[in-house]
Design an enzyme around this catalytic site. Structure first.
Site, PDB file in Angstrom:
ATOM      1  CD  GLU A   1      48.661  20.254  70.857  1.00 26.68           C
ATOM      2  OE1 GLU A   1      47.300  20.198  70.567  1.00 26.68           O
ATOM      3  OE2 GLU A   1      49.119  21.207  70.545  1.00 26.68           O
TER       4      GLU A   1
ATOM      5  N   GLY B   1      72.130   7.284  89.461  1.00 23.16           N
ATOM      6  CA  GLY B   1      72.362   7.423  90.853  1.00 23.16           C
ATOM      7  C   GLY B   1      72.315   8.933  91.369  1.00 23.16           C
TER       8      GLY B   1
ATOM      9  CB  ALA C   1      38.441  27.904  80.467  1.00 24.65           C
ATOM     10  N   GLY C   2      41.015  25.258  81.116  1.00 29.52           N
ATOM     11  CA  GLY C   2      42.066  24.722  80.377  1.00 29.52           C
ATOM     12  C   GLY C   2      41.571  23.428  79.422  1.00 29.52           C
TER      13      GLY C   2
ATOM     14  N   GLY D   1      46.294  30.944  71.158  1.00 24.15           N
ATOM     15  CA  GLY D   1      45.797  31.357  72.536  1.00 24.15           C
ATOM     16  C   GLY D   1      44.312  30.966  72.861  1.00 24.15           C
ATOM     17  CG  LEU D   2      41.750  26.907  73.855  1.00 25.15           C
ATOM     18  CD1 LEU D   2      40.451  27.614  73.219  1.00 25.15           C
ATOM     19  CD2 LEU D   2      42.025  25.262  73.076  1.00 25.15           C
TER      20      LEU D   2
HETATM   21  C1  FAD Z   1      54.338  24.461  78.898  1.00 29.27           C
HETATM   22  C2  FAD Z   1      52.759  24.579  78.701  1.00 29.27           C
HETATM   23  C3  FAD Z   1      52.518  25.391  77.455  1.00 29.27           C
HETATM   24  C4  FAD Z   1      51.440  25.249  76.825  1.00 29.27           C
HETATM   25  N1  FAD Z   1      51.215  26.175  75.686  1.00 29.27           N
HETATM   26  C5  FAD Z   1      49.807  26.226  75.568  1.00 29.27           C
HETATM   27  C6  FAD Z   1      49.464  27.051  74.251  1.00 29.27           C
HETATM   28  O1  FAD Z   1      50.560  27.557  73.483  1.00 29.27           O
HETATM   29  N2  FAD Z   1      48.074  27.293  74.041  1.00 29.27           N
HETATM   30  C7  FAD Z   1      47.367  27.064  74.971  1.00 29.27           C
HETATM   31  O2  FAD Z   1      45.983  27.605  74.582  1.00 29.27           O
HETATM   32  N3  FAD Z   1      47.475  26.496  75.970  1.00 29.27           N
HETATM   33  C8  FAD Z   1      48.779  25.693  76.079  1.00 29.27           C
HETATM   34  N4  FAD Z   1      48.821  25.366  77.438  1.00 29.27           N
HETATM   35  C9  FAD Z   1      47.757  24.847  78.395  1.00 29.27           C
HETATM   36  C10 FAD Z   1      47.420  23.432  78.250  1.00 29.27           C
HETATM   37  O3  FAD Z   1      46.706  23.074  76.948  1.00 29.27           O
HETATM   38  C11 FAD Z   1      46.551  23.272  79.790  1.00 29.27           C
HETATM   39  O4  FAD Z   1      47.454  23.498  80.648  1.00 29.27           O
HETATM   40  C12 FAD Z   1      45.993  21.778  79.418  1.00 29.27           C
HETATM   41  O5  FAD Z   1      44.970  21.931  78.411  1.00 29.27           O
HETATM   42  C13 FAD Z   1      45.168  21.546  81.060  1.00 29.27           C
HETATM   43  O6  FAD Z   1      44.310  22.586  81.311  1.00 29.27           O
HETATM   44  P1  FAD Z   1      44.817  23.127  82.843  1.00 29.27           P
HETATM   45  O7  FAD Z   1      46.191  23.444  83.151  1.00 29.27           O
HETATM   46  O8  FAD Z   1      43.884  24.125  82.901  1.00 29.27           O
HETATM   47  O9  FAD Z   1      44.426  21.985  83.669  1.00 29.27           O
HETATM   48  P2  FAD Z   1      42.866  21.599  84.160  1.00 29.27           P
HETATM   49  O10 FAD Z   1      41.847  21.467  83.055  1.00 29.27           O
HETATM   50  O11 FAD Z   1      42.405  22.486  85.204  1.00 29.27           O
HETATM   51  O12 FAD Z   1      43.104  20.240  84.679  1.00 29.27           O
HETATM   52  C14 FAD Z   1      43.621  19.745  85.903  1.00 29.27           C
HETATM   53  C15 FAD Z   1      43.418  18.304  86.115  1.00 29.27           C
HETATM   54  O13 FAD Z   1      42.310  17.713  86.280  1.00 29.27           O
HETATM   55  C16 FAD Z   1      42.077  16.854  85.068  1.00 29.27           C
HETATM   56  N5  FAD Z   1      40.833  17.029  84.500  1.00 29.27           N
HETATM   57  C17 FAD Z   1      40.219  18.194  83.998  1.00 29.27           C
HETATM   58  N6  FAD Z   1      39.041  17.813  83.305  1.00 29.27           N
HETATM   59  C18 FAD Z   1      39.060  16.207  83.442  1.00 29.27           C
HETATM   60  C19 FAD Z   1      38.101  15.611  83.205  1.00 29.27           C
HETATM   61  N7  FAD Z   1      36.922  15.892  82.538  1.00 29.27           N
HETATM   62  N8  FAD Z   1      38.221  14.437  83.453  1.00 29.27           N
HETATM   63  C20 FAD Z   1      39.317  13.787  84.213  1.00 29.27           C
HETATM   64  N9  FAD Z   1      40.128  14.616  84.567  1.00 29.27           N
HETATM   65  C21 FAD Z   1      39.975  16.134  84.065  1.00 29.27           C
HETATM   66  C22 FAD Z   1      43.372  17.086  84.217  1.00 29.27           C
HETATM   67  O14 FAD Z   1      43.560  16.013  83.426  1.00 29.27           O
HETATM   68  C23 FAD Z   1      44.444  17.652  85.319  1.00 29.27           C
HETATM   69  O15 FAD Z   1      45.038  16.407  85.682  1.00 29.27           O
HETATM   70  C24 FAD Z   1      50.232  24.889  77.789  1.00 29.27           C
HETATM   71  C25 FAD Z   1      50.406  24.493  79.002  1.00 29.27           C
HETATM   72  C26 FAD Z   1      51.825  24.262  79.223  1.00 29.27           C
HETATM   73  C27 FAD Z   1      52.042  23.422  80.810  1.00 29.27           C
END
Ligand code: FAD
Length: 382
Positions: free
Chosen positions: A366, A342, A135-136, A129-130
């Site tokens: 990742e 197709g 915050a992604g 859980g991160l």
């Molecule tokens: C099916 C699925 C399973 C997952 N499983 C896990 C899990 O088990 N544990 C966990 O912790 N997380 C998990 N995740 C989360 C995943 O790691 C995040 O979705 C990912 O890191 C992107 O974060 P976000 O979705 O908040 O997008 P954001 O960080 O909001 O990004 C949105 C867009 O902005 C771009 N962006 C953001 N920052 C920058 C930058 N500095 N420079 C250029 N572009 C940027 C991104 O590339 C993306 O295109 C999962 C996600 C999915 C979809």
């Protein structure tokens, strides 16, 4: 040149391992895929099956039930199961990497006995859980906190998009401390204040269970803490997970190969204008190009896995190469194969339609494609 073949060939024992991973995927996983994907459920019995086949502890020490075989065979396992079902591969894959990697590296013997051994056996499902709603990619800005309370801590916050979250018995949760550093705590299903808020419905990989988790004043004692008492910098925590990018690259290869094989069979069998469509240059060129791109992505992925297994330092750049190229290659290949099908590819329920949805997963997790670009640009001094 003597020896050049050996340089670019996987060792015989790894190819033997591939045969058993493929047998597991085809015998134990394939019959469950259609229902699991249609109903959005994970066939839980696969954890125990994979555990007893020794497939969940490939990277971990023998004393915890693993085989200490390294990332290379784990990568082959991920590739082979992803050929059959990327969603199921994601759920099983968490168990051997991000759900347990930090525990395996920093946990005490007691903690490994408690969570790693049963995870390797497939008896306890793990999650990591991160990510949070706000915050992604920007992991430093997570808001989940741990606050000291007597001999333990109180955990507060919310995590989202957590693979295996809704079905996990043990979750490694990353939280911020009062001193601004970060720590990982193990939360168990059943802990007071911990709840699965909801299981999320997704575009693809529908069998994997991904959820939003809430930590409402969860009291945890010291036995749950994996990080040093002072906490860690976030980069130290993420470092352990960088190798996981190779597994996403491997899963991408699995999906790209599955789409390629399906498309090739269809191109040989489907006729138009009195001949198999594969005889039209416009169609055959797609396969020529896809064949070369998959081979290139495979080479980068296998190389990164070997470097992970043989170098002490994490090969950050090579892992980013593998993840970036393989995930984008898979997207391109599946898109091309959709064209080969197709109208049939556009219809719900076809395998290529599922692959078209599943493949979008790999450019996100990742570290997104954009984040891999940033890592590589930074390595180049930009
Ligand atoms: C099916 C699925 C399973 C997952 N499983 C896990 C899990 O088990 N544990 C966990 O912790 N997380 C998990 N995740 C989360 C995943 O790691 C995040 O979705 C990912 O890191 C992107 O974060 P976000 O979705 O908040 O997008 P954001 O960080 O909001 O990004 C949105 C867009 O902005 C771009 N962006 C953001 N920052 C920058 C930058 N500095 N420079 C250029 N572009 C940027 C991104 O590339 C993306 O295109 C999962 C996600 C999915 C979809």
């Amino acid at each position: 040149m003597a020896g050049i073949d050996e340089l670019f060939q996987l060792p015989a024992e790894i190819e033997d391992f591939r045969a058993s991973a493929r047998a597991f995927a085809e015998r134990d996983v394939a019959p469950l895929v259609e229902e699991a994907e249609r109903t959005g459920t994970f066939p839980l019995e696969l954890f125990a099956k994979a555990g007893s086949a020794g497939l969940l502890g490939l990277q971990f020490e023998e004393r915890w039930g693993g085989s200490d075989a390294g990332l290379l065979p784990d990568m082959i396992f991920r590739e082979e199961v992803s050929r059959v079902c990327a969603g199921i591969a994601a759920g099983l894959g968490i168990q051997g990497q991000i759900g347990t990697a930090y525990l395996a590296r920093f946990g005490s013997d007691e903690q490994k006995e408690r969570w790693l051994r049963p995870a390797i056996a497939g008896e306890v499902i793990t999650a990591w859980g991160l990510t949070e709603p706000d915050a992604g990619s920007d992991v430093r800005s997570i808001r989940t906190t741990v606050e000291a309370d007597g001999s333990g801590v109180i955990l507060r916050g919310r995590k989202t998009f957590i693979t295996n979250g809704p079905i996990a018995g043990a979750i490694g949760v990353v939280a911020k401390q009062a001193n601004g550093k970060f720590a990982v705590y193990m939360v168990e299903a059943g802990d007071e204040g911990y709840a699965v808020d909801r299981t999320l419905e997704k575009l693809g990989c529908r069998s994997s269970q991904v959820g939003e988790l809430v930590f409402d004043n969860v009291r945890l004692d010291e036995s749950r803490r994996l990080s040093p008492p002072d906490g860690s910098e976030i980069d130290e925590i993420l470092d352990v997970l960088i190798r996981g990018r190779v597994l996403i690259a491997a899963a991408s290869l699995g999906v790209a190969s599955a789409a390629f094989d399906l498309g090739l069979a269809y191109a040989k069998e489907r006729t138009a204008f009195g001949r198999p469509i594969g005889k039209f240059q416009e169609i055959s060129m797609k396969f020529a190009e896809a064949d070369a791109r998959i081979a290139a992505a495979r080479m980068l992925t296998y190389r990164a896995a070997v470097l992970c297994d043989t170098r002490d330092e994490v090969p950050v750049r090579e892992c980013a190469h593998a993840k970036l190229v393989a995930s984008e290659t898979a997207l391109w290949v599946v898109d091309q194969m959709m064209r080969v099908f197709g109208g049939a590819g556009f219809m719900q329920g076809s395998v290529i339609e599922r692959l078209f949805r599943d493949v979008r997963y790999f450019q996100i997790v990742e570290g997104t494609t954009e984040i891999q670009h940033r890592i590589l640009a930074k390595a180049l001094g930009l």
